[in-house]
Motif scaffolding. Structure first.
Motif, PDB file in Angstrom:
ATOM      1  N   ASP A   1      -5.416  12.192 -11.250  1.00  9.85           N
ATOM      2  CA  ASP A   1      -4.683  12.004 -10.001  1.00  9.85           C
ATOM      3  C   ASP A   1      -4.014  13.304  -9.567  1.00  9.85           C
ATOM      4  OD1 ASP A   1      -2.937  11.078  -7.937  1.00  9.85           O
ATOM      5  OD2 ASP A   1      -2.812   9.120  -8.899  1.00  9.85           O
TER       6      ASP A   1
ATOM      7  N   VAL B   1      -7.489   2.595  -6.764  1.00 11.13           N
ATOM      8  CA  VAL B   1      -7.141   1.249  -6.331  1.00 11.13           C
ATOM      9  C   VAL B   1      -8.175   0.688  -5.351  1.00 11.13           C
ATOM     10  CG1 VAL B   1      -5.417  -0.058  -5.007  1.00 11.13           C
ATOM     11  CG2 VAL B   1      -4.678   1.549  -6.759  1.00 11.13           C
TER      12      VAL B   1
ATOM     13  N   HIS C   1       0.828  -1.214   0.000  1.00 10.77           N
ATOM     14  CA  HIS C   1       0.000   0.000   0.000  1.00 10.77           C
ATOM     15  C   HIS C   1       0.859   1.258   0.000  1.00 10.77           C
ATOM     16  CE1 HIS C   1       0.559   1.244   4.254  1.00 10.77           C
ATOM     17  NE2 HIS C   1       0.628  -0.052   4.518  1.00 10.77           N
TER      18      HIS C   1
ATOM     19  N   GLY D   1       4.078   1.609  -5.105  1.00  9.39           N
ATOM     20  CA  GLY D   1       4.494   1.416  -6.485  1.00  9.39           C
ATOM     21  C   GLY D   1       5.976   1.660  -6.676  1.00  9.39           C
TER      22      GLY D   1
ATOM     23  N   TRP E   1      -6.661  -3.427   0.332  1.00  6.96           N
ATOM     24  CA  TRP E   1      -6.383  -4.390  -0.739  1.00  6.96           C
ATOM     25  C   TRP E   1      -7.315  -5.604  -0.710  1.00  6.96           C
ATOM     26  CZ3 TRP E   1      -3.640  -2.976  -4.706  1.00  6.96           C
ATOM     27  CH2 TRP E   1      -2.493  -2.177  -4.593  1.00  6.96           C
TER      28      TRP E   1
ATOM     29  N   TRP F   1     -12.545   0.080  -8.329  1.00  8.84           N
ATOM     30  CA  TRP F   1     -11.303  -0.683  -8.164  1.00  8.84           C
ATOM     31  C   TRP F   1     -11.215  -1.874  -9.097  1.00  8.84           C
ATOM     32  CZ3 TRP F   1     -11.210  -5.844  -7.132  1.00  8.84           C
ATOM     33  CH2 TRP F   1     -12.404  -6.433  -6.700  1.00  8.84           C
TER      34      TRP F   1
ATOM     35  N   THR G   1      -4.970  -5.330 -14.364  1.00 10.84           N
ATOM     36  CA  THR G   1      -3.726  -5.865 -13.809  1.00 10.84           C
ATOM     37  C   THR G   1      -3.652  -7.369 -13.996  1.00 10.84           C
ATOM     38  OG1 THR G   1      -3.616  -4.084 -12.165  1.00 10.84           O
ATOM     39  CG2 THR G   1      -2.371  -6.086 -11.686  1.00 10.84           C
TER      40      THR G   1
ATOM     41  N   LEU H   1       1.165   1.210  -9.567  1.00 12.38           N
ATOM     42  CA  LEU H   1      -0.050   1.987  -9.784  1.00 12.38           C
ATOM     43  C   LEU H   1       0.151   3.397  -9.256  1.00 12.38           C
ATOM     44  CD1 LEU H   1      -2.205  -0.914  -8.441  1.00 12.38           C
ATOM     45  CD2 LEU H   1      -2.293  -0.161 -10.821  1.00 12.38           C
ATOM     46  N   SER H   2       0.190   4.381 -10.158  1.00 16.18           N
ATOM     47  CA  SER H   2       0.464   5.763  -9.780  1.00 16.18           C
ATOM     48  C   SER H   2       1.633   5.823  -8.807  1.00 16.18           C
ATOM     49  CB  SER H   2      -0.776   6.414  -9.167  1.00 16.18           C
ATOM     50  OG  SER H   2      -1.805   6.541 -10.120  1.00 16.18           O
TER      51      SER H   2
ATOM     52  N   HIS I   1       0.900   0.527  -4.852  1.00 20.13           N
ATOM     53  CA  HIS I   1       0.195   1.773  -5.136  1.00 20.13           C
ATOM     54  C   HIS I   1       0.943   2.934  -4.499  1.00 20.13           C
ATOM     55  CE1 HIS I   1      -3.304   4.639  -4.073  1.00 20.13           C
ATOM     56  NE2 HIS I   1      -3.044   4.810  -5.360  1.00 20.13           N
ATOM     57  N   SER I   2       1.147   4.012  -5.250  1.00 17.98           N
ATOM     58  CA  SER I   2       1.766   5.231  -4.750  1.00 17.98           C
ATOM     59  C   SER I   2       3.193   4.934  -4.267  1.00 17.98           C
ATOM     60  CB  SER I   2       0.874   5.842  -3.662  1.00 17.98           C
ATOM     61  OG  SER I   2       1.164   7.202  -3.455  1.00 17.98           O
TER      62      SER I   2
ATOM     63  N   HIS J   1      -6.473   9.284  -7.501  1.00 14.95           N
ATOM     64  CA  HIS J   1      -5.525   8.467  -6.743  1.00 14.95           C
ATOM     65  C   HIS J   1      -6.206   7.362  -5.949  1.00 14.95           C
ATOM     66  CE1 HIS J   1      -1.364   7.982  -5.646  1.00 14.95           C
ATOM     67  NE2 HIS J   1      -1.635   7.994  -4.349  1.00 14.95           N
TER      68      HIS J   1
END
Length: 270
Positions: free
Chosen positions: A211, A245, A13, A90, A22, A250, A257, A108-109, A86-87, A242
């Motif tokens: 985002d 996810v 995360h 990621g 998640w 989602w 993915t 992801l982003s 994510h973020s 943003h």
């Protein structure tokens, strides 16, 4: 949590969101035959509510500590996992892939790696709750509902943004944002990723067109830093923010993915 005997998938995360967000992905990936695993950052507690009540363990946690925590998990698995992040997760996913700890990665982003120079105003505004005070480098900082709406929930309704805030938002350590801001001047920045690795597994980077926290141009520039000596793909979801996810949309992101992983499955075994 880990369930079946399929290929392991480790979910990472990002800042300000609890790992329980998640859970819908875990169920979907398990149904698809994977073995999903979710773990929080060092200092996260078992639930979002518990972490909000006591975020003292998050103060001072930086990118390297987060990366090492997930690396330890990955190395204890029976085979190299796919890592989906994510973020800031990621960014961690990319680092683990470059280190060949992961067999494939989806970012992801992703928070900006060293070498990403784009700095849109929206990104500055999203980070301001932390960067406005140097003391926040060693603290855990919580977003207000209004700040969360701007940084995460701008592409969903105000009501949904409020629900997401109540369900998943947690304080986040300030240090990763300072490390990202200082990357250009730090020769040993923990945001650095080896983008020239030839024998890594495949990588998918995803951007979201609305985002604010990691504007799409930032994700696209990260993609552009990679040499094309290993499979590297890029996808944009133009109307998403943003929160994509873990918000009501989602499943679109998760299914994309999954399709990408299934398409590339022959090139990231073991």
């Amino acid at each position: 949590m880990s369930g079946s005997q399929g290929r392991p998938v480790l979910f990472v995360h990002g800042l300000w969101i609890h790992s329980d967000a998640w859970e819908p992905w875990v169920q979907l990936f398990r149904q698809a035959g994977y073995d999903p695993l979710v773990a929080g950052w060092p200092g996260d507690l078992a639930t979002a509510a518990q972490t909000r009540a006591d975020a003292s363990g998050l103060g001072g946690v930086g990118i390297q500590a987060v990366t090492e925590a997930y690396e330890k998990i990955a190395r204890n698995l029976p085979e190299r996992p796919i890592v989906v992040g994510h973020s800031f997760g990621g960014l961690v996913a990319q680092k683990l892939l470059a280190q060949k700890v992961a067999s494939a990665a989806v970012a992801l982003s992703p928070a900006p790696m060293k070498g990403v120079t784009k700095l849109p105003l929206a990104q500055v505004r999203s980070a301001l709750p932390v960067l406005k005070s140097k003391a926040n480098r060693s603290r855990a900082v919580a977003l207000t509902r209004r700040q969360f709406r701007y940084a995460f929930g701008n592409a969903v309704t105000k009501a949904e943004a409020g629900e997401l805030f109540e369900r998943w938002a947690i304080p986040g350590p300030g240090r990763p944002l300072f490390e990202a801001t200082e990357a250009k001047k730090d020769p040993n920045s923990p945001t650095a990723v080896d983008t020239a690795t030839a024998d890594r597994g495949p990588l998918l980077i995803v951007g979201a067109g609305k985002d604010h926290t990691v504007p799409e141009v930032v994700a696209r520039q990260a993609f552009g830093l990679y040499e094309r000596n290993a499979r590297t793909d890029y996808e944009v979801f133009a109307d998403r923010g943003h929160s994509y996810v873990f918000d009501s949309g989602w499943q679109e992101i998760a299914e994309h993915t999954l399709r990408w992983l299934q398409e590339t499955s022959g090139s990231h075994q073991g």
